[in-house]
Design a protein around this motif. Structure first.
Motif, mmCIF file in Angstrom:
data_model
loop_
_atom_site.group_PDB
_atom_site.id
_atom_site.type_symbol
_atom_site.label_atom_id
_atom_site.label_comp_id
_atom_site.label_asym_id
_atom_site.label_seq_id
_atom_site.Cartn_x
_atom_site.Cartn_y
_atom_site.Cartn_z
ATOM 1 N N GLU A 25 0.777 -1.101 0.069
ATOM 2 C CA GLU A 25 0.081 0.163 -0.024
ATOM 3 C C GLU A 25 0.737 1.200 0.151
ATOM 4 O O GLU A 25 0.643 2.174 -0.662
ATOM 5 N N LYS A 26 1.974 1.193 0.812
ATOM 6 C CA LYS A 26 2.769 2.479 0.872
ATOM 7 C C LYS A 26 3.737 2.747 -0.296
ATOM 8 O O LYS A 26 3.721 3.763 -0.842
ATOM 9 N N HIS A 27 4.314 1.556 -0.902
ATOM 10 C CA HIS A 27 5.255 1.784 -1.795
ATOM 11 C C HIS A 27 4.788 1.216 -3.043
ATOM 12 O O HIS A 27 5.273 1.854 -4.328
ATOM 13 N N GLY A 28 3.997 0.495 -3.397
ATOM 14 C CA GLY A 28 3.454 -0.239 -4.584
ATOM 15 C C GLY A 28 2.172 0.605 -5.052
ATOM 16 O O GLY A 28 1.595 0.288 -6.052
ATOM 17 N N LYS A 29 1.492 1.355 -4.077
ATOM 18 C CA LYS A 29 0.384 2.426 -4.526
ATOM 19 C C LYS A 29 -0.889 1.336 -5.052
ATOM 20 O O LYS A 29 -1.470 1.820 -5.655
ATOM 21 N N ILE A 30 -0.903 0.286 -4.134
ATOM 22 C CA ILE A 30 -2.155 -0.722 -4.420
ATOM 23 C C ILE A 30 -2.979 -0.678 -2.922
ATOM 24 O O ILE A 30 -2.278 -1.320 -2.261
ATOM 25 N N SER A 31 -4.314 -0.629 -3.062
ATOM 26 C CA SER A 31 -4.812 -0.388 -1.471
ATOM 27 C C SER A 31 -5.582 -1.784 -1.494
ATOM 28 O O SER A 31 -5.988 -2.664 -2.169
ATOM 29 N N PHE A 32 -5.574 -2.336 -0.441
ATOM 30 C CA PHE A 32 -6.141 -3.540 0.464
ATOM 31 C C PHE A 32 -7.087 -3.269 1.322
ATOM 32 O O PHE A 32 -7.439 -3.891 1.945
ATOM 33 N N ALA A 33 -7.539 -1.761 1.585
ATOM 34 C CA ALA A 33 -8.244 -1.451 2.527
ATOM 35 C C ALA A 33 -9.735 -1.889 2.139
ATOM 36 O O ALA A 33 -10.189 -1.969 1.135
ATOM 37 N N GLY A 34 -10.462 -2.425 3.067
ATOM 38 C CA GLY A 34 -11.807 -3.228 3.071
ATOM 39 C C GLY A 34 -11.774 -4.472 2.357
ATOM 40 O O GLY A 34 -12.935 -4.779 1.844
ATOM 41 N N GLN A 35 -10.637 -4.989 2.180
ATOM 42 C CA GLN A 35 -10.516 -6.307 1.685
ATOM 43 C C GLN A 35 -10.127 -7.381 2.519
ATOM 44 O O GLN A 35 -9.053 -7.352 3.411
ATOM 45 N N THR A 91 13.946 -6.731 -10.689
ATOM 46 C CA THR A 91 12.733 -6.071 -9.987
ATOM 47 C C THR A 91 13.151 -5.627 -8.892
ATOM 48 O O THR A 91 13.386 -6.147 -7.624
ATOM 49 N N PRO A 92 13.772 -4.309 -8.975
ATOM 50 C CA PRO A 92 14.335 -3.622 -7.863
ATOM 51 C C PRO A 92 13.458 -3.401 -6.665
ATOM 52 O O PRO A 92 14.031 -3.222 -5.494
ATOM 53 N N ASN A 93 12.134 -3.095 -6.852
ATOM 54 C CA ASN A 93 11.313 -2.698 -5.795
ATOM 55 C C ASN A 93 9.839 -3.230 -6.069
ATOM 56 O O ASN A 93 9.560 -3.684 -7.265
ATOM 57 N N VAL A 94 9.041 -3.298 -5.129
ATOM 58 C CA VAL A 94 7.545 -3.612 -5.137
ATOM 59 C C VAL A 94 6.840 -2.729 -6.161
ATOM 60 O O VAL A 94 5.956 -3.136 -6.953
ATOM 61 N N ARG A 95 7.173 -1.507 -6.237
ATOM 62 C CA ARG A 95 6.606 -0.574 -7.241
ATOM 63 C C ARG A 95 6.805 -1.075 -8.731
ATOM 64 O O ARG A 95 5.771 -1.087 -9.418
ATOM 65 N N ALA A 96 8.245 -1.324 -8.945
ATOM 66 C CA ALA A 96 8.232 -2.128 -10.332
ATOM 67 C C ALA A 96 7.609 -3.334 -10.589
ATOM 68 O O ALA A 96 7.081 -3.716 -11.594
ATOM 69 N N LEU A 97 7.230 -4.132 -9.442
ATOM 70 C CA LEU A 97 6.551 -5.292 -9.618
ATOM 71 C C LEU A 97 5.013 -5.052 -9.935
ATOM 72 O O LEU A 97 4.705 -5.768 -10.875
ATOM 73 N N VAL A 98 4.606 -4.031 -9.087
ATOM 74 C CA VAL A 98 3.120 -3.637 -9.515
ATOM 75 C C VAL A 98 2.926 -3.041 -10.939
ATOM 76 O O VAL A 98 1.929 -3.445 -11.608
ATOM 77 N N GLU A 99 4.054 -2.286 -11.331
ATOM 78 C CA GLU A 99 3.814 -1.544 -12.735
ATOM 79 C C GLU A 99 3.917 -2.632 -13.724
ATOM 80 O O GLU A 99 3.250 -2.512 -14.680
ATOM 81 N N ARG A 100 4.948 -3.647 -13.627
ATOM 82 C CA ARG A 100 4.906 -4.593 -14.534
ATOM 83 C C ARG A 100 3.671 -5.681 -14.753
ATOM 84 O O ARG A 100 3.648 -6.341 -15.609
ATOM 85 N N MET A 101 2.890 -5.616 -13.633
ATOM 86 C CA MET A 101 1.914 -6.510 -13.605
ATOM 87 C C MET A 101 0.644 -5.687 -14.174
ATOM 88 O O MET A 101 -0.528 -6.374 -14.257
ATOM 89 N N ARG A 102 0.639 -4.473 -14.435
ATOM 90 C CA ARG A 102 -0.598 -3.677 -15.235
ATOM 91 C C ARG A 102 -0.466 -4.001 -16.745
ATOM 92 O O ARG A 102 0.583 -3.730 -17.445
ATOM 93 N N PRO A 103 -1.492 -4.532 -17.355
ATOM 94 C CA PRO A 103 -1.140 -4.895 -18.731
ATOM 95 C C PRO A 103 -1.204 -3.796 -19.565
ATOM 96 O O PRO A 103 -0.432 -3.790 -20.546
ATOM 97 N N GLN A 104 -1.573 -2.316 -19.064
ATOM 98 C CA GLN A 104 -1.331 -1.450 -20.101
ATOM 99 C C GLN A 104 -0.223 -0.785 -20.239
ATOM 100 O O GLN A 104 0.532 -0.200 -21.085
ATOM 101 N N GLU A 105 0.745 -1.227 -19.105
ATOM 102 C CA GLU A 105 2.088 -0.414 -19.168
ATOM 103 C C GLU A 105 3.054 -1.588 -19.195
ATOM 104 O O GLU A 105 4.357 -1.343 -19.007
#
Length: 442
Positions: free
Chosen positions: A329-339, A416-430
């Motif tokens: 949530e902090k560094h990958g900018k993906i929220s798990f609130a309410g999940q 994959t140096p950080n979790v942000r790179a992991l999340v970005e690479r897992m977005r189909p449009q990017e």
């Protein structure tokens, strides 16, 4: 002096509750009778022995169970004392039954049955279809009688099931107390060292998984073995936490079947059975001792029906799961609130090393975005609080195991140096146009 019968703590005066283990009614007064101390002039000097006078016997006795021999690096040595511990129902008695049967080429085996009758043991050996003509049973639970029988007949192997059932004439009280455990183990160790008879001792464990009884037991023996697993699954792990005659880097893997315990030479093939690439699944490579396993990690992220979301993990630390969610949530900018978040390790394995963090994060993001990872992909790397992905130890061994099992794509800290790179690479449009080591299956 008063001694606690549960934790062996000593107290100067009696009280209803032990201040160390918080147990009630466990303080017992020690015997006040002491032998007179001999003066220094009356004591004979100890005999000196040089290494040139000692004969080293490097012979190892195979027990006929390949995974057991793997952990002990070839088997038992003369005078070897091994302590086998495990939770109730995990398969300790089944394992030593296989060991006793497989020891037939070396001679007779004495089996001290402190918890079962001879008829019950016969039923077990017949169910396991294990030869038992060379096995002699001892039902006397006094350690002095056991030691006398072994010293007189000199068996090839002595097995005690379990040490908590033995008592000694030296002390009062019921079997299983700290004084009885310490005295019984000391006599068995002395027997092994004087006669070169290998001894296997079965010990019970406490609620936290440690060997029941004084910690001194683990110091007295040569090898301490842990037999662990989830009783709801078929797989068991045997590892040595102490081994004077070799390393503790090996681990044995067994499967509990109707015919008893069966050694697994290639654990990764078993743990990846019926694996299919789907949202929320990821493959990681974990090290257990010197062996590398490929294990499937599953994650399920679902909207919560309650005010407080649920965080559950099976085979993975719940505290570490909470930490990884905060990092995403902090560094990958993906929220798990309410999940609601659930993580499961397939096959009953327990992941303890931090190098599996990256695979857990990938499984969480995959389930959250409902996008599956590319098939035949292995992920490993430790995730830090700053969101960085750190290099996993022994990466070459992990990559070799992945390649052997047909997983050509490896994702680690190198790409994959950080979790942000992991999340970005897992977005189909990017995703980049070039073929990457980690992609999303359409």
């Amino acid at each position: 002096m008063f001694t606690c019968a549960h934790c062996d703590a000593q107290h100067l005066k009696w009280s209803g509750r032990c201040t160390q283990c918080q147990k009630w009614g466990t303080l017992l007064e020690e015997s006040s009778g002491r032998s007179a101390k001999a003066s220094l002039s009356d004591v004979a000097a100890a005999e000196l022995v040089g290494f040139g006078d000692a004969t080293a016997n490097a012979t190892r006795f195979s027990c006929g169970v390949s995974e057991w021999d793997r952990v002990l690096e070839g088997g038992l040595v003369p005078g070897h004392v091994a302590l086998l511990s495990g939770e109730p129902g995990i398969g300790k008695s089944t394992l030593i039954a296989h060991l006793a049967s497989g020891f037939a080429p070396h001679g007779e085996v004495f089996y001290v049955a402190g918890e079962e009758s001879p008829a019950q043991l016969k039923m077990r050996f017949e169910r396991l279809k294990a030869p038992h003509a060379h096995i002699k049973l001892i039902t006397d639970t006094h350690v002095e009688a056991v030691v006398a029988a072994a010293a007189a007949h000199r068996p090839a192997l002595l097995m005690v099931d379990s040490i908590q059932s033995l008592s000694t004439f030296e002390h009062d009280g019921a079997a299983g107390g700290p004084t009885h455990l310490r005295a019984a183990t000391a006599q068995l160790v002395a027997l092994a060292k004087q006669t070169d008879i290998p001894v296997i001792i079965v010990g019970q464990v406490t609620k936290d998984g440690s060997v029941a009884g004084p910690k001194l037991l683990e110091h007295m023996v040569d090898t301490v073995l842990e037999f662990r697993g989830d009783t709801r699954h078929h797989y068991r792990l045997l590892r040595a936490t102490k081994h004077r005659f070799g390393s503790t880097h090996e681990v044995g893997v067994f499967e509990m079947t109707q015919d008893g315990l069966v050694g697994i030479a290639n654990p990764s093939d078993v743990f990846l059975d019926h694996h299919e690439s789907a949202p929320g699944t990821a493959i990681t490579c974990t090290l257990e001792g010197a062996r590398a396993f490929l294990v499937e990690v599953q994650a399920l992220v679902n909207p919560s029906s309650y005010g407080t979301p649920v965080r559950r993990a099976n085979g993975f630390s719940t505290n570490r799961l909470q930490m990884l969610l905060a990092i995403l949530e902090k560094h990958g900018k993906i929220s798990f609130a309410g999940q609601d978040v659930f993580v499961n390790v397939v096959g009953g394995m327990t992941l303890r090393e931090p190098s599996t963090d990256l695979a857990v994060c990938a499984a969480l993001v995959s389930s959250r975005t409902e996008k599956a990872l590319l098939e035949k992909t292995v992920l490993y790397g430790e995730v830090g609080l700053g969101g960085e992905v750190r290099t996993a130890p022994q990466e070459k061994r992990r990559a070799a195991e992945a390649k052997r099992l047909g997983f050509p794509n490896v994702v680690s800290a190198k790409d994959t140096p950080n979790v942000r790179a992991l999340v970005e690479r897992m977005r189909p449009q990017e995703l980049p146009l070039r073929v990457a080591k980690l992609e999303i299956s359409k």
